[in-house]
Scaffold this active site. Sequence first.
Site, PDB file in Angstrom:
ATOM      1  N   LYS A  49      -8.050   6.055 -19.610  1.00 25.71           N
ATOM      2  CA  LYS A  49      -8.863   5.975 -21.136  1.00 25.71           C
ATOM      3  C   LYS A  49      -7.785   6.018 -21.591  1.00 25.71           C
ATOM      4  O   LYS A  49      -7.238   4.488 -22.515  1.00 25.71           O
ATOM      5  CB  LYS A  49      -9.334   7.718 -20.359  1.00 25.71           C
ATOM      6  CG  LYS A  49     -10.053   7.802 -19.728  1.00 25.71           C
ATOM      7  CD  LYS A  49     -11.716   7.394 -19.400  1.00 25.71           C
ATOM      8  CE  LYS A  49     -12.276   7.320 -18.484  1.00 25.71           C
ATOM      9  NZ  LYS A  49     -12.522   8.756 -17.871  1.00 25.71           N
ATOM     10  N   ARG A  68       0.948  -1.248  -0.239  1.00 21.27           N
ATOM     11  CA  ARG A  68       0.280  -0.143  -0.083  1.00 21.27           C
ATOM     12  C   ARG A  68       1.221   1.550  -0.649  1.00 21.27           C
ATOM     13  O   ARG A  68       0.506   2.117  -0.316  1.00 21.27           O
ATOM     14  CB  ARG A  68      -1.204  -0.018   1.441  1.00 21.27           C
ATOM     15  CG  ARG A  68      -2.148   1.088   1.194  1.00 21.27           C
ATOM     16  CD  ARG A  68      -3.043   0.855   1.961  1.00 21.27           C
ATOM     17  NE  ARG A  68      -3.086  -0.054   3.391  1.00 21.27           N
ATOM     18  CZ  ARG A  68      -2.579   0.295   4.189  1.00 21.27           C
ATOM     19  NH1 ARG A  68      -2.216   1.448   4.214  1.00 21.27           N
ATOM     20  NH2 ARG A  68      -2.491  -0.477   5.283  1.00 21.27           N
ATOM     21  N   TYR A 125     -15.078  17.500 -15.414  1.00 18.11           N
ATOM     22  CA  TYR A 125     -15.231  16.126 -15.487  1.00 18.11           C
ATOM     23  C   TYR A 125     -16.832  15.665 -13.902  1.00 18.11           C
ATOM     24  O   TYR A 125     -16.135  16.858 -12.861  1.00 18.11           O
ATOM     25  CB  TYR A 125     -14.781  15.001 -14.965  1.00 18.11           C
ATOM     26  CG  TYR A 125     -14.936  13.435 -14.711  1.00 18.11           C
ATOM     27  CD1 TYR A 125     -15.286  13.094 -16.104  1.00 18.11           C
ATOM     28  CD2 TYR A 125     -14.954  12.872 -14.030  1.00 18.11           C
ATOM     29  CE1 TYR A 125     -15.245  11.665 -16.267  1.00 18.11           C
ATOM     30  CE2 TYR A 125     -14.898  11.646 -13.795  1.00 18.11           C
ATOM     31  CZ  TYR A 125     -15.354  11.159 -15.198  1.00 18.11           C
ATOM     32  OH  TYR A 125     -15.979   9.944 -15.170  1.00 18.11           O
ATOM     33  N   ASP A 133      -6.702  18.943 -15.719  1.00 20.77           N
ATOM     34  CA  ASP A 133      -6.970  17.543 -16.580  1.00 20.77           C
ATOM     35  C   ASP A 133      -6.950  16.709 -17.527  1.00 20.77           C
ATOM     36  O   ASP A 133      -7.469  17.865 -18.509  1.00 20.77           O
ATOM     37  CB  ASP A 133      -9.078  17.347 -15.620  1.00 20.77           C
ATOM     38  CG  ASP A 133      -9.155  15.665 -15.822  1.00 20.77           C
ATOM     39  OD1 ASP A 133      -8.137  15.332 -16.882  1.00 20.77           O
ATOM     40  OD2 ASP A 133     -10.472  15.363 -15.435  1.00 20.77           O
TER      41      ASP A 133
HETATM   42  C1  LIG Z   1     -12.946   9.453 -17.196  1.00 21.75           C
HETATM   43  C2  LIG Z   1     -12.247  10.818 -16.367  1.00 21.75           C
HETATM   44  C3  LIG Z   1     -11.871  11.241 -14.872  1.00 21.75           C
HETATM   45  C4  LIG Z   1     -12.302   9.345 -14.126  1.00 21.75           C
HETATM   46  O1  LIG Z   1     -10.890   9.140 -14.140  1.00 21.75           O
HETATM   47  P1  LIG Z   1     -11.581   7.591 -14.462  1.00 21.75           P
HETATM   48  O2  LIG Z   1     -10.437   7.000 -13.253  1.00 21.75           O
HETATM   49  O3  LIG Z   1     -12.796   6.273 -14.083  1.00 21.75           O
HETATM   50  O4  LIG Z   1     -12.168   7.801 -11.705  1.00 21.75           O
HETATM   51  C5  LIG Z   1     -11.354  12.418 -14.655  1.00 21.75           C
HETATM   52  N1  LIG Z   1     -11.736  13.715 -15.991  1.00 21.75           N
HETATM   53  C6  LIG Z   1     -11.718  12.946 -16.904  1.00 21.75           C
HETATM   54  C7  LIG Z   1     -11.708  13.663 -18.301  1.00 21.75           C
HETATM   55  C8  LIG Z   1     -12.317  11.345 -17.521  1.00 21.75           C
HETATM   56  O5  LIG Z   1     -12.530  11.477 -19.306  1.00 21.75           O
END
Ligand SMILES: *Cc1c(COP(=O)(O)O)cnc(C)c1O
Length: 374
Positions: free
Chosen positions: A196, A47, A99, A171
Amino acid sequence: MKLETILVRSGSEVDPATGAVAPPIHLSTTFEHTPDGQSLHGHVYIRESNPTQARLEAALAAIDGGEAALFFASGLAAGAAYLQALAAGSHVLFADDTYHGFREMARDLLPRWGLTATAVDMTDLEAVRAALRPETRLLWAETPSNPLLKVVDLQALADIAHRRGASLAVDSTFATPVLQRPLDLGADIVLHSATKYMGGHSDVQGGALVLRQRGALHGELTHLRTLTGAVASPFNAWLVLRGLRSLACRVERHAAGALAVAEALDGHPALETVHYPGLPHHPGHDLARRQMRAFGGVVSLAVRGGRAAALAVASRVRLFTNATSLGGVESLIEHRASSEGTASTAPENLLRLSVGLEHPDDLVADLRQALAAE
Ligand SMILES: *Cc1c(COP(=O)(O)O)cnc(C)c1O
């Protein structure tokens, strides 16, 4: 070295124990230490840190040009850790189309953490300046944004933040390090949902924070991650590490396919508009040309006829799969207002496409037949 080389080579040192070229996956939860608990081999307990995660983090830092990176169980876990590291009483200024998971976090959790949050259209820099408060510690940008593909000026936002002693977090999930370099533009921290494009095959969840400076924040974030247990499994870290090797090739093809789809459908009589930063009429087009290497793999369609028409189009596609998420090899379509739920600001007539690696001609043909009945 060039980015493509860093993507292939970083964190890929040959395993000294076996000579294995592909990195080993260490599933061990615990590591031998001295009788008084001192680490002998760099790790103590899964962890806190583990070898597969350490390889991935070295790669993530190198790829984005940061001094350090931390990997988490998901993109949301990564963002939550960063927000929880802020001092109580801080104000966070979010982009208005952040998001939806982070919007819900701002609404439901930030007050409990002693933080305040407001949202502003970050394409309007005057509005950003006006929204700052004396206690604003963080500007949270997302570009291109989800699902409207808004593009914001990272250099200008970094400048505004730094003048006020605040930080800029970006982000950059939609752009990936291949298309956009937020740290080079002045950002202090970059977030990626590795679920993604980094993973790239719709089979792994993870999230990354890349820090411009290692500093005290790195220790604090590591401590937070250890205490909340927001760590990914070694197998997930390994899958993301493998995804990075082909990231440049994949993202270039995703972006080329998305541009082809957007150009083919732009002006279609069944559509009000096509949202894609690569189209000259997109409000962020010039900025995206300066700030990005290409325009990314996500395209949003505004269908004439509102919600019912959009859902009808989504029900007629054959090649696109109706599913959430993005960045995998397969093309997906999604009615965002339905999937985002209560915090959604997505227009009811909007369909988001994640353009996969199929041939764009086949994708365009599928969308044309789905739109033809409208
Ligand atoms: C999917 C996504 C997130 C969140 O990510 P997870 O891995 O699903 O927690 C944050 N920001 C953007 C732009 C996303 O497309």
